[in-house]
Design a protein around this motif. Structure first.
Motif, PDB file in Angstrom:
ATOM      1  N   LEU A  44       0.843  -1.197   0.000  1.00  0.00           N
ATOM      2  CA  LEU A  44       0.000   0.000   0.000  1.00  0.00           C
ATOM      3  C   LEU A  44       0.878   1.246   0.000  1.00  0.00           C
ATOM      4  CD1 LEU A  44      -3.097   0.693   0.198  1.00  0.00           C
ATOM      5  CD2 LEU A  44      -2.647   1.165   2.608  1.00  0.00           C
ATOM      6  N   LYS A  45       0.770   2.034  -1.044  1.00  0.00           N
ATOM      7  CA  LYS A  45       1.546   3.266  -1.150  1.00  0.00           C
ATOM      8  C   LYS A  45       0.628   4.458  -0.915  1.00  0.00           C
ATOM      9  CE  LYS A  45       5.150   1.616  -4.328  1.00  0.00           C
ATOM     10  NZ  LYS A  45       4.760   0.189  -4.360  1.00  0.00           N
ATOM     11  N   VAL A  46       0.970   5.272   0.073  1.00  0.00           N
ATOM     12  CA  VAL A  46       0.197   6.466   0.407  1.00  0.00           C
ATOM     13  C   VAL A  46       1.062   7.691   0.152  1.00  0.00           C
ATOM     14  CG1 VAL A  46      -1.056   7.731   2.196  1.00  0.00           C
ATOM     15  CG2 VAL A  46      -1.133   5.228   2.159  1.00  0.00           C
ATOM     16  N   TYR A  47       0.559   8.595  -0.668  1.00  0.00           N
ATOM     17  CA  TYR A  47       1.289   9.820  -1.001  1.00  0.00           C
ATOM     18  C   TYR A  47       0.495  11.013  -0.462  1.00  0.00           C
ATOM     19  CZ  TYR A  47       3.696   6.671  -4.213  1.00  0.00           C
ATOM     20  OH  TYR A  47       4.409   5.626  -4.758  1.00  0.00           O
ATOM     21  N   ARG A  48       1.111  11.734   0.464  1.00  0.00           N
ATOM     22  CA  ARG A  48       0.450  12.877   1.084  1.00  0.00           C
ATOM     23  C   ARG A  48       0.649  14.129   0.217  1.00  0.00           C
ATOM     24  NH1 ARG A  48      -1.118  12.799   6.439  1.00  0.00           N
ATOM     25  NH2 ARG A  48      -2.133  14.730   5.787  1.00  0.00           N
ATOM     26  N   PHE A  49      -0.014  14.142  -0.930  1.00  0.00           N
ATOM     27  CA  PHE A  49       0.096  15.303  -1.799  1.00  0.00           C
ATOM     28  C   PHE A  49      -0.393  16.568  -1.099  1.00  0.00           C
ATOM     29  CE2 PHE A  49      -1.904  18.289  -4.761  1.00  0.00           C
ATOM     30  CZ  PHE A  49      -0.828  18.591  -5.582  1.00  0.00           C
ATOM     31  N   ASP A  50      -1.382  16.443  -0.237  1.00  0.00           N
ATOM     32  CA  ASP A  50      -1.882  17.628   0.476  1.00  0.00           C
ATOM     33  C   ASP A  50      -0.771  18.300   1.267  1.00  0.00           C
ATOM     34  OD1 ASP A  50      -2.766  16.614   3.672  1.00  0.00           O
ATOM     35  OD2 ASP A  50      -2.199  15.156   2.161  1.00  0.00           O
ATOM     36  N   ARG A  51       0.104  17.497   1.898  1.00  0.00           N
ATOM     37  CA  ARG A  51       1.210  18.068   2.662  1.00  0.00           C
ATOM     38  C   ARG A  51       2.307  18.597   1.726  1.00  0.00           C
ATOM     39  NH1 ARG A  51      -0.396  20.312   5.853  1.00  0.00           N
ATOM     40  NH2 ARG A  51       1.719  20.773   6.544  1.00  0.00           N
ATOM     41  N   GLU A 107      -5.254   5.514   9.588  1.00  0.00           N
ATOM     42  CA  GLU A 107      -6.038   5.385   8.361  1.00  0.00           C
ATOM     43  C   GLU A 107      -5.360   4.443   7.372  1.00  0.00           C
ATOM     44  OE1 GLU A 107      -7.343   8.726  10.599  1.00  0.00           O
ATOM     45  OE2 GLU A 107      -5.330   8.329   9.834  1.00  0.00           O
ATOM     46  N   SER A 108      -4.039   4.502   7.295  1.00  0.00           N
ATOM     47  CA  SER A 108      -3.303   3.607   6.394  1.00  0.00           C
ATOM     48  C   SER A 108      -3.505   2.145   6.788  1.00  0.00           C
ATOM     49  CB  SER A 108      -1.806   3.948   6.405  1.00  0.00           C
ATOM     50  OG  SER A 108      -1.570   5.222   5.862  1.00  0.00           O
ATOM     51  N   THR A 109      -3.478   1.886   8.091  1.00  0.00           N
ATOM     52  CA  THR A 109      -3.681   0.516   8.572  1.00  0.00           C
ATOM     53  C   THR A 109      -5.079   0.022   8.225  1.00  0.00           C
ATOM     54  OG1 THR A 109      -2.126   0.846  10.408  1.00  0.00           O
ATOM     55  CG2 THR A 109      -3.714  -0.952  10.627  1.00  0.00           C
ATOM     56  N   ALA A 110      -6.075   0.883   8.418  1.00  0.00           N
ATOM     57  CA  ALA A 110      -7.457   0.504   8.104  1.00  0.00           C
ATOM     58  C   ALA A 110      -7.633   0.272   6.606  1.00  0.00           C
ATOM     59  CB  ALA A 110      -8.414   1.589   8.590  1.00  0.00           C
ATOM     60  N   LEU A 111      -7.008   1.101   5.781  1.00  0.00           N
ATOM     61  CA  LEU A 111      -7.098   0.933   4.332  1.00  0.00           C
ATOM     62  C   LEU A 111      -6.361  -0.325   3.872  1.00  0.00           C
ATOM     63  CD1 LEU A 111      -6.613   4.659   3.303  1.00  0.00           C
ATOM     64  CD2 LEU A 111      -8.661   3.287   2.849  1.00  0.00           C
ATOM     65  N   GLU A 112      -5.250  -0.621   4.516  1.00  0.00           N
ATOM     66  CA  GLU A 112      -4.522  -1.850   4.175  1.00  0.00           C
ATOM     67  C   GLU A 112      -5.384  -3.080   4.464  1.00  0.00           C
ATOM     68  OE1 GLU A 112      -0.314  -4.161   5.163  1.00  0.00           O
ATOM     69  OE2 GLU A 112      -0.738  -2.202   6.052  1.00  0.00           O
ATOM     70  N   SER A 113      -6.053  -3.078   5.613  1.00  0.00           N
ATOM     71  CA  SER A 113      -6.953  -4.186   5.953  1.00  0.00           C
ATOM     72  C   SER A 113      -8.091  -4.288   4.936  1.00  0.00           C
ATOM     73  CB  SER A 113      -7.516  -3.984   7.364  1.00  0.00           C
ATOM     74  OG  SER A 113      -8.465  -4.990   7.661  1.00  0.00           O
ATOM     75  N   LEU A 114      -8.646  -3.150   4.558  1.00  0.00           N
ATOM     76  CA  LEU A 114      -9.720  -3.157   3.555  1.00  0.00           C
ATOM     77  C   LEU A 114      -9.242  -3.807   2.262  1.00  0.00           C
ATOM     78  CD1 LEU A 114     -12.404  -2.314   2.229  1.00  0.00           C
ATOM     79  CD2 LEU A 114     -11.373  -0.065   1.824  1.00  0.00           C
ATOM     80  N   SER A 129      -2.637   3.111  -5.806  1.00  0.00           N
ATOM     81  CA  SER A 129      -1.872   4.067  -4.993  1.00  0.00           C
ATOM     82  C   SER A 129      -2.843   5.076  -4.399  1.00  0.00           C
ATOM     83  CB  SER A 129      -0.846   4.796  -5.859  1.00  0.00           C
ATOM     84  OG  SER A 129       0.113   3.895  -6.363  1.00  0.00           O
ATOM     85  N   ILE A 130      -2.586   5.478  -3.156  1.00  0.00           N
ATOM     86  CA  ILE A 130      -3.482   6.402  -2.465  1.00  0.00           C
ATOM     87  C   ILE A 130      -2.864   7.794  -2.460  1.00  0.00           C
ATOM     88  CG2 ILE A 130      -4.594   6.941  -0.270  1.00  0.00           C
ATOM     89  CD1 ILE A 130      -4.597   3.912   0.300  1.00  0.00           C
ATOM     90  N   ILE A 131      -3.631   8.756  -2.925  1.00  0.00           N
ATOM     91  CA  ILE A 131      -3.171  10.146  -2.982  1.00  0.00           C
ATOM     92  C   ILE A 131      -4.112  10.980  -2.120  1.00  0.00           C
ATOM     93  CG2 ILE A 131      -2.463  12.032  -4.492  1.00  0.00           C
ATOM     94  CD1 ILE A 131      -1.191   9.359  -5.262  1.00  0.00           C
ATOM     95  N   VAL A 143     -14.195  10.806  -2.546  1.00  0.00           N
ATOM     96  CA  VAL A 143     -13.440   9.593  -2.868  1.00  0.00           C
ATOM     97  C   VAL A 143     -13.520   9.375  -4.367  1.00  0.00           C
ATOM     98  CG1 VAL A 143     -13.289   7.094  -2.596  1.00  0.00           C
ATOM     99  CG2 VAL A 143     -13.881   8.520  -0.628  1.00  0.00           C
ATOM    100  N   ILE A 144     -12.360   9.334  -5.019  1.00  0.00           N
ATOM    101  CA  ILE A 144     -12.301   9.036  -6.450  1.00  0.00           C
ATOM    102  C   ILE A 144     -11.419   7.811  -6.622  1.00  0.00           C
ATOM    103  CG2 ILE A 144     -11.575   9.855  -8.725  1.00  0.00           C
ATOM    104  CD1 ILE A 144     -12.094  12.710  -7.738  1.00  0.00           C
ATOM    105  N   LEU A 145     -12.015   6.736  -7.149  1.00  0.00           N
ATOM    106  CA  LEU A 145     -11.297   5.474  -7.293  1.00  0.00           C
ATOM    107  C   LEU A 145     -11.222   5.079  -8.761  1.00  0.00           C
ATOM    108  CD1 LEU A 145      -9.977   2.957  -5.985  1.00  0.00           C
ATOM    109  CD2 LEU A 145     -12.289   1.969  -5.831  1.00  0.00           C
ATOM    110  N   THR A 146     -10.009   4.880  -9.244  1.00  0.00           N
ATOM    111  CA  THR A 146      -9.791   4.354 -10.587  1.00  0.00           C
ATOM    112  C   THR A 146      -9.074   3.011 -10.453  1.00  0.00           C
ATOM    113  OG1 THR A 146      -7.597   5.323 -10.961  1.00  0.00           O
ATOM    114  CG2 THR A 146      -9.504   6.742 -11.375  1.00  0.00           C
ATOM    115  N   ASP A 147      -8.692   2.416 -11.569  1.00  0.00           N
ATOM    116  CA  ASP A 147      -7.993   1.132 -11.510  1.00  0.00           C
ATOM    117  C   ASP A 147      -6.648   1.237 -10.807  1.00  0.00           C
ATOM    118  OD1 ASP A 147     -10.068  -0.070 -12.826  1.00  0.00           O
ATOM    119  OD2 ASP A 147      -9.150   0.056 -14.804  1.00  0.00           O
ATOM    120  N   SER A 148      -6.018   2.405 -10.872  1.00  0.00           N
ATOM    121  CA  SER A 148      -4.671   2.523 -10.313  1.00  0.00           C
ATOM    122  C   SER A 148      -4.532   3.579  -9.218  1.00  0.00           C
ATOM    123  CB  SER A 148      -3.673   2.850 -11.431  1.00  0.00           C
ATOM    124  OG  SER A 148      -4.027   4.071 -12.067  1.00  0.00           O
ATOM    125  N   LEU A 149      -5.560   4.417  -9.035  1.00  0.00           N
ATOM    126  CA  LEU A 149      -5.464   5.519  -8.084  1.00  0.00           C
ATOM    127  C   LEU A 149      -6.680   5.585  -7.163  1.00  0.00           C
ATOM    128  CD1 LEU A 149      -4.246   8.432 -10.401  1.00  0.00           C
ATOM    129  CD2 LEU A 149      -2.860   7.202  -8.718  1.00  0.00           C
TER     130      LEU A 149
END
Length: 329
Positions: A44-51, A107-114, A129-131, A143-149
């Motif tokens: 699971l890759k999380v990118y904090r673009f907001d920061r 949140e990352s842990t919860a998303l990884e479990s999901l 990848s999570i942005i 929430v915007i979900l595509t095949d890769s993002l």
């Protein structure tokens, strides 16, 4: 009498042992499934673009554009983004998001479990990848979900009483809390794999939402029913206490096979309350048709050996008939 007792005692004992054995066996199977899911490797890759954007300087814009091209529409010149860096509203958005989501590890842990659960039940799915972004509080696109993002607008999860949400209706603002974020992601996933019914009956639409919520039962086994459907705990308690009366209302007014589109607005669409056109309306939560559809699908899955993938394609009428649904009393 003693002879009769001797005759019946072993049979009575067997009658108790068999259900206990089934419960024990079922629990062991569930434990095995949990273990298998927890051992699924997820990158699971999380990118904090907001920061990154909040901490950027004008000279950083070209690099951000090269790394996140999908966040920078080509029709806008760099001057738009450099101006946004010092925009007072953007600065406040970033500051408020940072207060709530300074550490994203929970949140990352919860998303990884999901996504472990998603991959277990739907092995062909690739983990996106999570942005994380700020979105100017566009809560309809949080929430915007595509095949890769997977793009998450964190400014839509600051808590229902946040001052950013003062002009938003209460029933919508109630869902703008981080406790609902993972559930929203699960809903976005299910909507990608579940086809909206062509059948226009009220029953088909109820069961469509019931399927969505049942899949969430499997993908999010640790969270409450309230979070899955976007209710408060009080809303769930009200729905359970009044389930029989709700169902009787639908049946007695012959609504199940009605194709009247107004039923969606009364019982399925987000709303402050459901519209029975009775005194109890103000006490009820909205979207009670979804709740009933959920109970129908749960009853069906308890009584039928059907996989999650098979469930998604079954027609609502078949699910309803084979569910033998009876509301709580």
């Amino acid at each position: 009498m003693k002879r009769l007792l001797k005759y019946f005692e072993p049979r009575l004992l067997a009658g108790y042992i068999f259900p206990v054995f089934l419960i024990f066996f079922g629990c062991r199977e569930e434990d095995k499934i949990k273990e298998r899911i927890s051992n699924i490797p997820i990158d699971l890759k999380v990118y904090r673009f907001d920061r990154e954007f909040a901490e950027a300087n004008p000279e950083d814009i070209p690099e951000l554009k090269s790394r996140y091209p999908y966040l920078f529409p080509s029709q806008f010149p760099d001057s738009v983004w450099t101006a946004k860096l010092i925009d007072t509203v953007q600065l406040e958005l970033s500051a408020e998001v940072h207060k709530v989501f300074d550490d994203f590890s929970e949140e990352s842990t919860a998303l990884e479990s999901l996504f472990q659960h998603i991959v277990f039940y739907f092995p062909r799915i690739k983990v996106p990848s999570i942005i994380t972004v700020t979105s100017d509080v566009r809560y309809n696109d949080r929430v915007i979900l595509t095949d890769s993002l997977l793009i998450l607008g964190l400014d839509n999860y600051l808590g229902k009483d946040h001052h950013f949400y003062r002009g938003i209706q209460n029933y919508i603002a109630a869902g703008l809390d981080k406790q609902y974020m993972v559930s929203d992601v699960a809903s976005a996933f299910v909507k990608k794999i579940l086809q909206y019914p062509k059948n226009r009956t009220f029953l088909s639409r109820m069961v469509y939402y019931g399927k969505e919520l049942y899949v969430k039962d499997k993908l999010l086994p640790k969270i409450s029913d309230a979070k899955k459907i976007g209710f408060t705990d009080e809303d769930i308690a009200w729905s359970q206490a009044n389930e029989e009366q709700i169902w009787r209302y639908f049946v007695e007014r012959e609504l199940l096979y009605s194709t009247d589109a107004i039923l969606d607005r009364r019982f399925l669409d987000p709303a402050p309350f459901s519209k029975f056109q009775l005194e109890l309306d103000s006490e009820s939560p909205g979207r009670l048709g979804r709740y009933i559809g959920w109970q129908i699908v749960r009853a069906f899955m308890e009584k039928n050996e059907v996989t999650l993938q098979q469930l998604l394609s079954l027609p609502a009428d078949e699910i309803f008939k084979k569910s033998y649904y009876k509301p709580r009393r």
